[in-house]
Scaffold this active site. Structure first.
Site, mmCIF file in Angstrom:
data_model
loop_
_atom_site.group_PDB
_atom_site.id
_atom_site.type_symbol
_atom_site.label_atom_id
_atom_site.label_comp_id
_atom_site.label_asym_id
_atom_site.label_seq_id
_atom_site.Cartn_x
_atom_site.Cartn_y
_atom_site.Cartn_z
ATOM 1 N N ASP A 8 -6.112 -0.812 10.443
ATOM 2 C CA ASP A 8 -4.770 -0.436 10.041
ATOM 3 C C ASP A 8 -3.808 -1.192 10.949
ATOM 4 O O ASP A 8 -4.103 -1.427 12.125
ATOM 5 C CB ASP A 8 -4.582 1.073 10.183
ATOM 6 N N ARG A 9 -2.668 -1.572 10.425
ATOM 7 C CA ARG A 9 -1.719 -2.353 11.222
ATOM 8 C C ARG A 9 -0.921 -1.473 12.192
ATOM 9 O O ARG A 9 -1.005 -1.621 13.398
ATOM 10 C CB ARG A 9 -0.765 -3.102 10.277
ATOM 11 N N ASP A 10 -0.141 -0.559 11.633
ATOM 12 C CA ASP A 10 0.784 0.247 12.432
ATOM 13 C C ASP A 10 0.048 1.378 13.133
ATOM 14 O O ASP A 10 -0.669 2.156 12.514
ATOM 15 C CB ASP A 10 1.892 0.817 11.545
ATOM 16 N N TYR A 19 9.515 2.562 9.670
ATOM 17 C CA TYR A 19 9.603 1.471 8.701
ATOM 18 C C TYR A 19 9.978 0.195 9.444
ATOM 19 O O TYR A 19 11.127 -0.009 9.800
ATOM 20 C CB TYR A 19 10.628 1.790 7.612
ATOM 21 N N THR A 50 -2.356 -2.048 5.375
ATOM 22 C CA THR A 50 -1.178 -1.290 5.792
ATOM 23 C C THR A 50 -0.441 -0.746 4.578
ATOM 24 O O THR A 50 -0.324 -1.421 3.555
ATOM 25 C CB THR A 50 -0.243 -2.158 6.660
ATOM 26 N N ASN A 51 0.022 0.472 4.697
ATOM 27 C CA ASN A 51 0.902 1.060 3.684
ATOM 28 C C ASN A 51 2.317 0.616 4.016
ATOM 29 O O ASN A 51 2.766 0.775 5.147
ATOM 30 C CB ASN A 51 0.825 2.589 3.712
ATOM 31 N N GLN A 52 3.001 0.076 3.051
ATOM 32 C CA GLN A 52 4.372 -0.392 3.262
ATOM 33 C C GLN A 52 5.307 0.250 2.250
ATOM 34 O O GLN A 52 5.880 -0.410 1.371
ATOM 35 C CB GLN A 52 4.426 -1.922 3.220
ATOM 36 N N CYS A 89 -0.016 -2.092 0.616
ATOM 37 C CA CYS A 89 0.379 -1.345 -0.565
ATOM 38 C C CYS A 89 1.891 -1.192 -0.521
ATOM 39 O O CYS A 89 2.424 -0.624 0.433
ATOM 40 C CB CYS A 89 -0.302 0.023 -0.582
ATOM 41 N N HIS A 91 3.890 0.542 -2.500
ATOM 42 C CA HIS A 91 4.418 1.716 -3.188
ATOM 43 C C HIS A 91 4.743 2.838 -2.206
ATOM 44 O O HIS A 91 4.094 2.995 -1.182
ATOM 45 C CB HIS A 91 3.406 2.219 -4.222
#
Length: 92
Positions: A8-10, A19, A50-52, A89, A91
């Site tokens: 995972d990135r963050d 954000y 990563t979720n973005q 991602c 969404h």
């Protein structure tokens, strides 16, 4: 077949600042480059996921995330480490 690691990135590679929509807010953990380099040397493919949700919310666009990942990849490369693929991602 080659073994792979998905990071995972963050909060794993960099500090989670919410954000991340500005380059100047990127802060690496001090161990990240060495950890990725060790995974590379051990024969693992390294992928970042990563979720973005900020994209879906309109805080920043996909081009920013792609540019950020490119810059992160260059930082890693300067330290002898590499990421084999970046996935996100967009969404919310």
């Amino acid at each position: 077949m080659q073994p792979a690691v998905f990071l995972d990135r963050d909060g794993t590679m960099i500090y989670d600042v919410g954000y991340l929509g500005r380059f100047e807010d990127l802060r690496w953990f001090p161990f990240t480059v060495e950890a990725v380099r060790l995974l590379n040397r051990a024969g693992f493919l390294v992928f970042v996921t990563t979720n973005q949700g900020g994209i879906g919310l309109g805080y920043y666009g996909e081009p920013f995330v792609l540019d950020l990942h490119d810059r992160m990849g260059r930082t890693l490369a300067a330290g002898g480490a590499r990421v084999d693929g970046w996935f996100f991602c967009p969404h919310h």
